[in-house]
Each structure stands twice: as structure tokens, then as C-alpha cells.
Design a protein around this motif. Structure first.
Motif, PDB file in Angstrom:
ATOM      1  N   ASP A  64       0.822  -1.203   0.000  1.00  0.00           N
ATOM      2  CA  ASP A  64       0.000   0.000   0.000  1.00  0.00           C
ATOM      3  C   ASP A  64       0.865   1.266   0.000  1.00  0.00           C
ATOM      4  O   ASP A  64       0.431   2.314  -0.463  1.00  0.00           O
ATOM      5  CB  ASP A  64      -0.932   0.008   1.213  1.00  0.00           C
ATOM      6  N   GLU A  65       2.043   1.153   0.528  1.00  0.00           N
ATOM      7  CA  GLU A  65       3.049   2.230   0.544  1.00  0.00           C
ATOM      8  C   GLU A  65       2.483   3.657   0.441  1.00  0.00           C
ATOM      9  O   GLU A  65       2.444   4.240  -0.641  1.00  0.00           O
ATOM     10  CB  GLU A  65       4.067   2.019  -0.580  1.00  0.00           C
ATOM     11  N   GLY A  66       2.095   4.190   1.584  1.00  0.00           N
ATOM     12  CA  GLY A  66       1.445   5.501   1.547  1.00  0.00           C
ATOM     13  C   GLY A  66       2.254   6.649   2.121  1.00  0.00           C
ATOM     14  O   GLY A  66       1.818   7.793   2.053  1.00  0.00           O
ATOM     15  N   ASP A  67       3.440   6.375   2.681  1.00  0.00           N
ATOM     16  CA  ASP A  67       4.240   7.466   3.257  1.00  0.00           C
ATOM     17  C   ASP A  67       4.606   8.460   2.170  1.00  0.00           C
ATOM     18  O   ASP A  67       5.073   8.056   1.116  1.00  0.00           O
ATOM     19  CB  ASP A  67       5.554   6.942   3.835  1.00  0.00           C
ATOM     20  N   PRO A  68       4.451   9.764   2.464  1.00  0.00           N
ATOM     21  CA  PRO A  68       4.867  10.736   1.447  1.00  0.00           C
ATOM     22  C   PRO A  68       6.369  10.602   1.199  1.00  0.00           C
ATOM     23  O   PRO A  68       7.146  10.496   2.143  1.00  0.00           O
ATOM     24  CB  PRO A  68       4.539  12.090   2.085  1.00  0.00           C
ATOM     25  N   GLY A  69       6.755  10.573  -0.063  1.00  0.00           N
ATOM     26  CA  GLY A  69       8.178  10.512  -0.396  1.00  0.00           C
ATOM     27  C   GLY A  69       8.732   9.112  -0.528  1.00  0.00           C
ATOM     28  O   GLY A  69       9.877   8.942  -0.895  1.00  0.00           O
ATOM     29  N   ALA A  70       7.929   8.107  -0.212  1.00  0.00           N
ATOM     30  CA  ALA A  70       8.447   6.735  -0.259  1.00  0.00           C
ATOM     31  C   ALA A  70       8.087   6.065  -1.573  1.00  0.00           C
ATOM     32  O   ALA A  70       6.966   6.182  -2.037  1.00  0.00           O
ATOM     33  CB  ALA A  70       7.882   5.930   0.908  1.00  0.00           C
ATOM     34  N   PHE A  71       9.073   5.382  -2.184  1.00  0.00           N
ATOM     35  CA  PHE A  71       8.765   4.643  -3.418  1.00  0.00           C
ATOM     36  C   PHE A  71       9.588   3.372  -3.533  1.00  0.00           C
ATOM     37  O   PHE A  71       9.830   2.884  -4.616  1.00  0.00           O
ATOM     38  CB  PHE A  71       8.950   5.541  -4.652  1.00  0.00           C
ATOM     39  N   MET A  72      10.016   2.820  -2.381  1.00  0.00           N
ATOM     40  CA  MET A  72      10.840   1.610  -2.400  1.00  0.00           C
ATOM     41  C   MET A  72      10.034   0.419  -2.895  1.00  0.00           C
ATOM     42  O   MET A  72      10.476  -0.330  -3.758  1.00  0.00           O
ATOM     43  CB  MET A  72      11.342   1.255  -1.005  1.00  0.00           C
ATOM     44  N   ASP A  73       8.848   0.250  -2.311  1.00  0.00           N
ATOM     45  CA  ASP A  73       8.057  -0.933  -2.651  1.00  0.00           C
ATOM     46  C   ASP A  73       7.600  -0.881  -4.102  1.00  0.00           C
ATOM     47  O   ASP A  73       7.587  -1.890  -4.797  1.00  0.00           O
ATOM     48  CB  ASP A  73       6.842  -1.035  -1.717  1.00  0.00           C
ATOM     49  N   ARG A  74       7.247   0.326  -4.550  1.00  0.00           N
ATOM     50  CA  ARG A  74       6.856   0.473  -5.940  1.00  0.00           C
ATOM     51  C   ARG A  74       8.007   0.040  -6.846  1.00  0.00           C
ATOM     52  O   ARG A  74       7.806  -0.711  -7.807  1.00  0.00           O
ATOM     53  CB  ARG A  74       6.515   1.940  -6.235  1.00  0.00           C
ATOM     54  N   SER A  75       9.225   0.483  -6.533  1.00  0.00           N
ATOM     55  CA  SER A  75      10.369   0.142  -7.367  1.00  0.00           C
ATOM     56  C   SER A  75      10.620  -1.355  -7.382  1.00  0.00           C
ATOM     57  O   SER A  75      10.938  -1.922  -8.423  1.00  0.00           O
ATOM     58  CB  SER A  75      11.622   0.854  -6.865  1.00  0.00           C
ATOM     59  N   VAL A  76      10.487  -2.007  -6.235  1.00  0.00           N
ATOM     60  CA  VAL A  76      10.701  -3.455  -6.190  1.00  0.00           C
ATOM     61  C   VAL A  76       9.673  -4.151  -7.086  1.00  0.00           C
ATOM     62  O   VAL A  76      10.019  -5.026  -7.877  1.00  0.00           O
ATOM     63  CB  VAL A  76      10.604  -3.975  -4.729  1.00  0.00           C
ATOM     64  N   LEU A  77       8.427  -3.726  -6.981  1.00  0.00           N
ATOM     65  CA  LEU A  77       7.379  -4.375  -7.782  1.00  0.00           C
ATOM     66  C   LEU A  77       7.571  -4.107  -9.274  1.00  0.00           C
ATOM     67  O   LEU A  77       7.333  -4.976 -10.102  1.00  0.00           O
ATOM     68  CB  LEU A  77       5.993  -3.881  -7.355  1.00  0.00           C
ATOM     69  N   GLU A  78       7.996  -2.899  -9.599  1.00  0.00           N
ATOM     70  CA  GLU A  78       8.186  -2.568 -11.016  1.00  0.00           C
ATOM     71  C   GLU A  78       9.443  -3.222 -11.587  1.00  0.00           C
ATOM     72  O   GLU A  78       9.525  -3.474 -12.782  1.00  0.00           O
ATOM     73  CB  GLU A  78       8.321  -1.047 -11.190  1.00  0.00           C
ATOM     74  N   SER A  79      10.434  -3.462 -10.721  1.00  0.00           N
ATOM     75  CA  SER A  79      11.732  -3.896 -11.212  1.00  0.00           C
ATOM     76  C   SER A  79      11.958  -5.396 -11.106  1.00  0.00           C
ATOM     77  O   SER A  79      12.738  -5.962 -11.855  1.00  0.00           O
ATOM     78  CB  SER A  79      12.843  -3.187 -10.442  1.00  0.00           C
ATOM     79  N   ASP A  80      11.300  -6.031 -10.147  1.00  0.00           N
ATOM     80  CA  ASP A  80      11.557  -7.448  -9.925  1.00  0.00           C
ATOM     81  C   ASP A  80      10.331  -8.127  -9.296  1.00  0.00           C
ATOM     82  O   ASP A  80      10.421  -8.677  -8.193  1.00  0.00           O
ATOM     83  CB  ASP A  80      12.786  -7.591  -8.997  1.00  0.00           C
ATOM     84  N   PRO A  81       9.202  -8.111  -9.993  1.00  0.00           N
ATOM     85  CA  PRO A  81       7.974  -8.609  -9.365  1.00  0.00           C
ATOM     86  C   PRO A  81       8.048 -10.090  -8.978  1.00  0.00           C
ATOM     87  O   PRO A  81       7.450 -10.497  -7.983  1.00  0.00           O
ATOM     88  CB  PRO A  81       6.902  -8.392 -10.442  1.00  0.00           C
ATOM     89  N   HIS A  82       8.808 -10.885  -9.754  1.00  0.00           N
ATOM     90  CA  HIS A  82       8.843 -12.320  -9.464  1.00  0.00           C
ATOM     91  C   HIS A  82       9.478 -12.628  -8.111  1.00  0.00           C
ATOM     92  O   HIS A  82       9.132 -13.619  -7.480  1.00  0.00           O
ATOM     93  CB  HIS A  82       9.580 -13.074 -10.576  1.00  0.00           C
ATOM     94  N   SER A  83      10.408 -11.767  -7.662  1.00  0.00           N
ATOM     95  CA  SER A  83      11.033 -12.043  -6.371  1.00  0.00           C
ATOM     96  C   SER A  83       9.988 -11.970  -5.258  1.00  0.00           C
ATOM     97  O   SER A  83      10.059 -12.707  -4.281  1.00  0.00           O
ATOM     98  CB  SER A  83      12.185 -11.077  -6.104  1.00  0.00           C
ATOM     99  N   VAL A  84       9.009 -11.080  -5.420  1.00  0.00           N
ATOM    100  CA  VAL A  84       7.957 -10.958  -4.412  1.00  0.00           C
ATOM    101  C   VAL A  84       7.023 -12.172  -4.479  1.00  0.00           C
ATOM    102  O   VAL A  84       6.652 -12.745  -3.449  1.00  0.00           O
ATOM    103  CB  VAL A  84       7.166  -9.643  -4.604  1.00  0.00           C
TER     104      VAL A  84
END
Ligand SMILES: Cc1cc2nc3c(=O)[nH]c(=O)nc-3n(C[C@H](O)[C@H](O)[C@H](O)COP(=O)(O)O)c2cc1C
Ligand code: SF4
Ligand code: SF4
Ligand code: FES
Lengths: 238, 544
Positions: free
Chosen positions: B197-217
Motif C-alpha cells: 500500500d506504501e502511503g508514506d509521502p516521499g516513499a517509493f521503495m516498494d513500488r520500485s521493487v514491484l516494477e523492477s523485480d515482481p517475481h522475487s515478491v
């Protein structure tokens, strides 16, 4: 079911497993203030007035949703809790517009009663005075959002006792409010069965029967005149 | 699908590798500055230069130095090109034939890259996130295979406990213990949820992981599901992340086609499906009980815990809920062993942490560093300090639930306990740098306003208390407050923190409390003497 022994404010009591702290305390004559709790529907732990201190647990726990356990040591009325409760009440008074003097519930309002019993002489916070509407579109009932404390008792009663599912919470934070169906005027709600259970459940004057508000308090003086005329002037038709 | 099949795919993928790979960042940051067009033009230029036999143009996930995007790298030149435009793509390709280019070159040897340690982001910026074969070629799904073939669920949990991994969603709860609790709870039906859900202002770590390496998740979730005995998973992603959602959908489809999700995975009796649930972007829906209500189709509001999700979660069933980055750590742990993982980081905080570096700092972007790296190393060496020759004043971690760490504490190592001691939290990985032009009362006001907007409105202290705290902060900023108001603010901070129902309210006072702790003077300078508190003609007289 097994019995559990616990200590509430220094007194040892025993009660059946599965009971909540609130039930056990009340069974033993220990009063814990509540607002969102309503006998007969499930609890949500929203108003935070019933918070108690449990020895060994850093967090304060709501009595209404916390189950008792063996050896539990509870404090229900410490100075700290009293202070928090008074602040909670002040926050409620400042949040919307609670003007007891002109309220349908004046004298039998749970919020007002708690404010008295907790020595809330005045509100130290600035009043927010939000502009909320009054919905009097329903044939029998009315709702004044300015007096709503969002305890959601009406919602739970509507869904789980009546089963109509008319009332809901919409919006969030300060703009959270009670709606009917998909945010229609109450009078246009298809699902409302006109049972009136929400009005029964409301702790404040937010939900009321029509005809009971201060503005609707009409003194029927014409009727007196009619009777006097009938007696004295033998005049039966107005 | 068996071991051999996995190897065949990996070998085929490796054999198909061309001599030169031009990587073009296709994560949301670079895509917002036209990297899609850059990639298209690069491909066209390669074709026109008749280089396509030996050169591959590959769309990859986040290449980390987001502030210099669109980023393109050429492996044969060991070069990183920054701020590439669709127009100079041709020029870039010509360098392969000895041409020159004026495109800005990045430096792989800069501490920003050198000090990183990639576990979670190992494949980010390397492989094509839209092709499962690319993931398999870098040992993807090997960990799941090993776990299913060689370990009992109990051993999987024990290994996780040994690794020392703690949840990356904010609170840092030990992951192995959480898995063990869900595993032990008896139930015919259990669920696994990935919190994206990653809602903290300024945070984009989880988005990057999902966009960059979804299979690892996905692989991490499958291993977790095997360990706890679940057969259904959900990924809860916010609707604001359309690219992450698209890549997840693609990844799930591919994994199903290869039999890596679904029934009888790797020809074992283990079944596991994953569905995506899209959230409407409410911060509070990242709170686990609110998230579960939302997955069930109800209004996303928290409920009191206990019962914890591990005992009674989705539809009353035992549910494991972990963060994206937590799950992304799982496959490497089973590939390389718990001991390897536990050797990284500090005594009580193992492994690495991904941070989204933002604010008044020269290099903004995504970094992954071993736990225990100091804040100074991060902001001064990696981040290159504040721009325009300004001084760094504070570093904010943990977003609206965290605090501001002043410059004099920059030598603090980044781990759960050290940050907590300073009144902040690790949080999910937002790191906002503030320079000496920042007014700390403004910062407190900003985060309080965020909490007012995002409070779900269910409980009184958070709903009404944050409104009053915001009001008091504004009064202070408007120079209309006295010492009395400040005392009232502090009293409310204490009350809201201890009486709110969920983490949002309980932590909402943190930014205010931490700025009060380290920058109290800035508050006091704005206060009026007590007698000015009494309004004259409806206005408090200002000091200046
Ligand atoms: C208001 C609030 C927002 C949260 N938002 C997130 C979030 O966006 N992502 C997340 O992983 N955890 C979030 N959490 C924490 C979750 O409730 C939960 O602890 C976490 O997902 C557990 O995963 P972990 O053990 O892997 O850290 C939030 C908590 C609160 C109180
Ligand atoms: S209308 Fe009454 S019962 Fe319903 S939420 Fe408001 S105060 Fe509670
Ligand atoms: S603390 Fe805030 S967000 Fe959490 S339940 Fe209460 S009102 Fe909702
Ligand atoms: S009565 Fe328990 S929280 Fe309201």
C-alpha cells in the motif's frame, strides 16, 4: 467454561472465560465510561473512553473489546485515565456543535452525562464549528450531523439488529459522516424500514423523532381558545 | 515444471544473450521523463546501424539514481548515461561504432553506487521485469524449488527465524516469529497477504521493487505460504501504482503458465494462487487490519488487536501479512542460507534496507545499504550533501509516523533500535533530507496535516485530536500562540499517542514530538508572552 480470576482496582473477582473486561467490571459494580459500546451489538473500540490500564502491558486497552485472562491486574480509574477521558470528551465537544440548551436530548444525553460526571467544566480547545447539515427528509425521523459523535452505534444496529443496511459511514477523518444508502437524503432511502432502531441507539441528540425538537415545540393555544369559546359563547365551529 | 525444466529455461536465456546489452530504465520515475521513447529510439538506432545481431536494448527496472533519469547503461563500455533524451539516442548508439557523445556520464564508482549492497534490488536495473525467463536465468524460483523439495514447513520457519529478518513495513517485527505463529494456528484455510500500500509521502521503495523485480515478491510469498500452510495469497497495491499493477499481473500470468503458481507447484502437493487487490490510496489501508477489511470489500478502517491477523485475519482465518520488501528478501535467504543473511547488518537488525532518498540532497533516488550504515554515510557520501552549498539540518525517517534526526546525530547507525532511541523509526524506508532553510515547526505542521487528512475517523483521539494539534501548530506558526498553547499541544501529543486505536493515531504526534525534542527553540521563538494571549479587538498582538 473455565472461570478466571482477576483483580480490578484492587478487588479480586472471578468471571467466566470469554467475558470482556467491561462486562466483568459492570457485573461487579465498577463503572467504566463508554460511548460507542451498546448492549446487544458487537463492539468496535472507537470512542476510547473505556480504556483501562493492564499491569504488564504498555498499551492502554479498551475494556469493551478486551477479553479477561487469568491473573489480569486492571486499573480502571487512575488519574491518568481520568485525564485522558476528560480530554476525549472535550475533543468531542469541540469537534462539532453540541449546544445542549437547544438539544432534543438535553437531560438524557450520554455525552452530556459523561461530561458532568467527569467534571468537564469547560472546553479548553477551540471549537471547530463545522457546517453540517440537518436531514429532515424522512417522514418520521431527523438527523442533525452537528451532534453526531461518530460512535457508529446506529450503523451497527441498522445492519445487525434490523438487517436493513441503510446507515453507513462515508468519508474519513474530520469529514467522516453518517449516510443513508448511497448518500441519499434519508427520506429517499429505499432500504430504510422505518423501524427507528437507530434513533433508539443514538447516545446524543443526533438522531431524533420528528416533532421532538426545540423548534417543533408548539404550544397549541388555539385549542384553549376553542374550548373557552365553546363553553362561554356556545360557539362550536371555529 | 521440474528442476531440469527450470535449468533449460535458464540456459536458453543465457545462450540468447547478445554481446552488448544497452539497459534502459523502465521504472515509473524514468518513464515519467520519456524513457519509453528513449528505448524505442535506441532500438531503432541499433537496427539502423545494423548492430542488432550483437546488441540488445533491454528495458529494465529502477537503476537507482532517479534524479538523473532517464538512465541508460552500456555494459561493454561500463558506462552510465544520464538524462538521455529520445533525441540523442542515435548519438548514444553511434558510440558503439566509435562515435563521440556529449551525453552526461554518470560514475559507477561514486559512493552512491559503491556503498550500496544489493540483495532486494539485485535484479533491479539488470533484468527485464516483464519476462519470467530473465528472472529464472538469475536463479529465480530456485529457492522455491529447494524449499518444496528439501525442507518441511517447520524447517522453513526455523531457517527464517535464524536469518534474523525483521519486517520492512515499519515496525520491524521478527518475520520468523510471525511465520511461526501463523504456521502453528490450526485452520483448514489460511492466507498470505503482501502489503504494497506504501502511503508514506516521499516513499517509493516498494513500488520500485514491484516494477523492477515482481517475481522475487511472488517467489517470496510462495515460500511463505508453504511455511505457514496457506493456499491463497493477495497483493494489496494502491491504484496510484498502475505500472506496478501491470507488471504484477504479467508476472502472475507467466508464473501460472509455467506452473510456478497454481496447483501442484513443482509437481509437489503444494498449491498456491495469488490475486491482486487494488486499494484506493488511503494511507490507513496500509495498517494491517484496515487492509484486511478492505480486501474483504469493507470500509478500510482498523479494528482493535488482539486478535492479531495471525490468529484471526481475512474472513476470520489465520493470515500472514508482510511487506513487499520483506517478501523480496525471502528468496535470497533460502538460496544463500540464513547464516549468510545473518552475517550482514548489526546484531539486532540483519540484512540491508532500501531507502528512497529525497528532499534537499544532491543525489536523490533508491539506495540499498547494509543495516548499520550511518546516516552521515548515506546523506553526505552517497547523497552528496545538500545542494547550493547549504548545510544539512535534519533527516526525517519513518514519514508521518517517524521523527526528525538533527545533524548532530548523523553518526547514528541506521538500525531499528538506534533510530527508535532518537524518537524516530526505521519506517518503511522514506528518508527526507532537510537543509538549513527548513523551519522545523513547518515540518511538524506538514506531517500533522497529512495525519488529519488520512485519519480514518473511527476513533476520537486521532480524528478530533489531530485536528486540534494541527490547529495549535498553525496558531504557533501564525505567532498567535502562548506558552499555554504549547503546553496544550504537548498534552495532546501524549494523549493521542496513548489512546488512539491504531498505529496511525498512535504515531501521529511523533514528528511534532521529535521536532520539539531537538528544535524546541524554534517553537519558543514563535510564542507570544502570556498577556498577548488575551485577544484585543479579536486579534492577538504580534511580537514583531
Ligand atoms: C497507518 C499505517 C500505515 C501502514 N502502511 C503500511 C504500508 O504502506 N506498507 C506496509 O508494508 N506496512 C504498512 N504498515 C504496517 C502494517 O500494519 C504491517 O505491520 C506490515 O505490513 C507488516 O509487514 P512486515 O512484518 O513485513 O513489516 C502501516 C501501519 C500503519 C499503522
Ligand atoms: S448518529 Fe448517533 S448513533 Fe449514529 S454515529 Fe452519530 S452519534 Fe452515533
Ligand atoms: S487512530 Fe486514526 S486511523 Fe487509526 S482507527 Fe483511530 S481514527 Fe482511524
Ligand atoms: S466503549 Fe470501548 S471504546 Fe468506546
Amino acid at each position: 467454561m473455565a472461570a478466571k480470576t482477576l483483580t480490578i482496582d484492587g478487588t479480586q473477582v472471578s468471571a467466566e472465560e470469554g467475558a470482556t473486561v467491561l462486562q466483568v467490571a459492570r457485573d461487579h459494580g465498577i463503572e467504566i465510561p463508554t460511548l460507542c459500546h451498546l448492549e446487544g451489538v458487537y463492539d468496535v473500540g472507537a470512542c476510547r473512553l473505556c480504556l483501562v490500564e493492564v499491569a504488564g502491558i504498555a498499551k492502554l486497552l479498551p475494556a469493551c473489546t478486551t477479553k479477561i485472562s487469568e491473573g489480569m491486574e486492571l486499573k480502571t480509574n487512575s488519574e491518568r485515565l481520568q485525564k485522558y477521558r476528560r480530554m476525549t470528551l472535550e475533543l468531542l465537544f469541540a469537534e462539532r456543535s453540541h449546544v445542549c440548551a437547544v438539544c432534543v436530548s438535553n437531560g438524557h444525553c450520554e455525552l452530556q452525562t459523561l461530561a458532568y460526571s467527569h467534571g468537564m467544566e469547560h472546553v479548553r480547545y477551540d471549537y471547530c464549528f463545522p457546517k453540517w447539515k440537518v436531514d429532515v427528509t424522512h417522514r418520521l425521523f431527523g438527523m442533525d450531523h452537528n451532534r453526531c459523535i461518530l460512535c457508529a452505534r446506529c450503523v451497527r444496529v441498522c445492519w445487525h439488529i434490523e438487517g436493513a443496511g441503510t446507515k453507513n459511514v462515508s468519508g474519513r477523518g474530520a469529514s467522516a459522516n453518517i449516510i443513508n444508502d448511497l448518500n441519499q437524503p434519508w427520506g429517499q432511502s429505499d432500504s430504510c424500514t422505518e423501524c427507528g432502531k437507530c434513533v433508539m441507539s443514538c447516545p446524543t441528540g443526533a438522531l431524533f423523532h420528528k416533532g421532538s425538537t426545540v423548534a417543533e415545540m408548539v404550544h397549541d393555544r388555539d385549542k384553549l381558545e376553542f374550548i373557552v369559546n365553546a363553553r362561554e359563547k356556545k360557539q362550536w365551529i371555529v | 515444471m521440474v528442476n531440469e525444466d527450470l535449468n533449460v529455461i535458464a540456459e536458453k536465456e543465457q545462450a540468447a544473450r547478445k554481446k552488448i546489452v544497452i539497459r534502459c530504465c523502465m521504472a515509473a520515475g524514468c518513464m515519467s521523463s520519456k524513457s519509453e521513447a528513449v528505448k524505442k529510439n535506441l532500438e531503432q538506432a541499433v537496427n539502423e546501424a545494423e548492430l542488432s545481431d550483437g546488441v540488445e536494448v533491454r528495458g529494465v527496472g529502477c537503476m537507482k539514481l532517479c534524479c538523473e533519469g532517464p538512465l541508460v547503461s552500456v555494459d561493454s563500455q561500463n558506462a552510465l548515461y544520464e538524462k538521455v533524451t529520445p533525441e540523442n539516442a542515435l548519438e548514444l548508439v553511434q558510440t558503439l561504432k566509435g562515435g563521440n557523445t556529449g551525453i552526461k556520464r554518470g560514475d559507477w564508482n561514486h559512493p552512491f553506487f559503491k556503498k550500496q549492497m544489493s540483495i532486494v534490488l539485485a535484479n533491479s536495473g539488470e533484468i527485464d521485469p516483464e519476462r519470467i525467463e530473465a528472472y529464472i536465468a538469475v536463479e529465480g524460483y530456485q529457492a522455491l524449488l529447494t524449499v518444496l523439495r528439501e525442507m518441511t514447513p517447520k524447517q522453513v520457519v526455523e531457517e527464517m527465524v535464524k536469518s534474523g529478518l525483521r519486517g520492512r513495513g515499519g515496525a520491524g517485527f521478527p518475520t520468523g516469529i510471525k511465520w511461526g505463529t501463523v504456521a502453528k494456528t490450526e485452520s483448514a484455510q489460511k492466507y498470505v497477504i503482501c502489503n504494497a500500500d506504501e502511503g508514506d509521502p516521499g516513499a517509493f521503495m516498494d513500488r520500485s521493487v514491484l516494477e523492477s523485480d515482481p517475481h522475487s515478491v511472488l517467489e517470496g510469498m510462495a515460500i511463505a505460504a508453504y511455511a505457514v500452510g496457506a493456499n491463497q495469497g493477495f497483493i494489496y497495491v494502491r491504484a496510484e501504482y498502475p505500472l506496478a499493477i501491470k507488471r504484477l499481473q504479467t508476472a502472475i500470468k507467466q508464473a501460472k503458465q509455467l506452473g510456478l503458481l497454481g496447483s501442484s507447484i513443482f509437481e509437489s502437493p503444494f498449491n498456491f494462487n495469488i490475486d491482486i487487490r487494488i486499494g484506493a490510496g488511503a494511507f490507513v489501508c496500509g495498517e494491517e487490519t484496515a487492509l484486511m477489511a478492505s480486501v474483504e470489500g469493507k470500509r478500510g478502517t482498523p479494528r482493535p488487536r488482539p486478535p492479531f491477523p495471525a490468529e484471526s485475519g481475512l474472513w476470520g482465518c489465520p493470515t500472514l501479512i508482510n511487506n513487499v520488501e520483506t517478501f523480496a528478501n525471502v528468496p535470497p535467504i533460502y538460496r544463500k542460507g540464513a547464516e549468510w543473511f545473518a552475517s550482514i547488518g548489526t546484531e539486532k537488525s540483519k540484512g540491508t534496507k532500501v531507502f528512497a532518498l529525497a528532499g534537499k540532497i544532491n543525489n536523490t533516488g533508491l539506495i540499498e545499504v547494509p543495516m548499520g550504515t550511518t546516516l552521515r554515510q548515506i546523506v553526505e557520501e552517497m547523497g552528496g550533501g545538500a545542494p547550493d552549498g547549504r548545510e544539512i539540518k535534519a533527516v526525517q525517517t519513518g514519514g508521518p509516523s517517524g521523527g526528525c534526526i538533527p545533524a548532530q546525530h548523523l553518526d547514528t547507525p541506521v538500525d531499528y533500535d538506534s533510530l527508535m532511541k532518537l524518537g524516530s523509526i526505521m519506517g518503511s524506508g522514506g528518508m527526507i533530507v532537510m537543509d538549513d532553510s527548513t523551519r522545523m515547526v513547518d515540518v511538524a505542521r506538514y506531517f500533522m496535516e497529512f495525519c488529519v487528512d488520512e485519519s480514518c475517523g473511527k476513533c476520537v483521539p486521532c480524528r478530533a485530536g489531530t485536528q486540534q494539534m494541527l490547529h495549535l501548530l498553525e496558531k504557533i506558526l501564525n505567532r498567535k500562540a502562548t506558552g499555554h498553547d504549547l503546553a496544550k499541544l504537548e498534552e495532546l501529543c501524549d494523549m493521542v499517542r496513548h489512546t488512539s486505536l491504531c498505529g496511525l493515531g498512535q504515531t501521529a504526534p511523533n514528528p511534532t514530538l521529535s521536532t520539539l525534542r531537538f528544535f524546541r527553540k524554534e517553537y519558543e521563538e514563535l510564542l507570544q508572552p502570556e498577556e498577548f494571549g488575551r485577544y484585543e479587538n479579536g486579534e492577538a498582538r504580534a511580537l514583531k
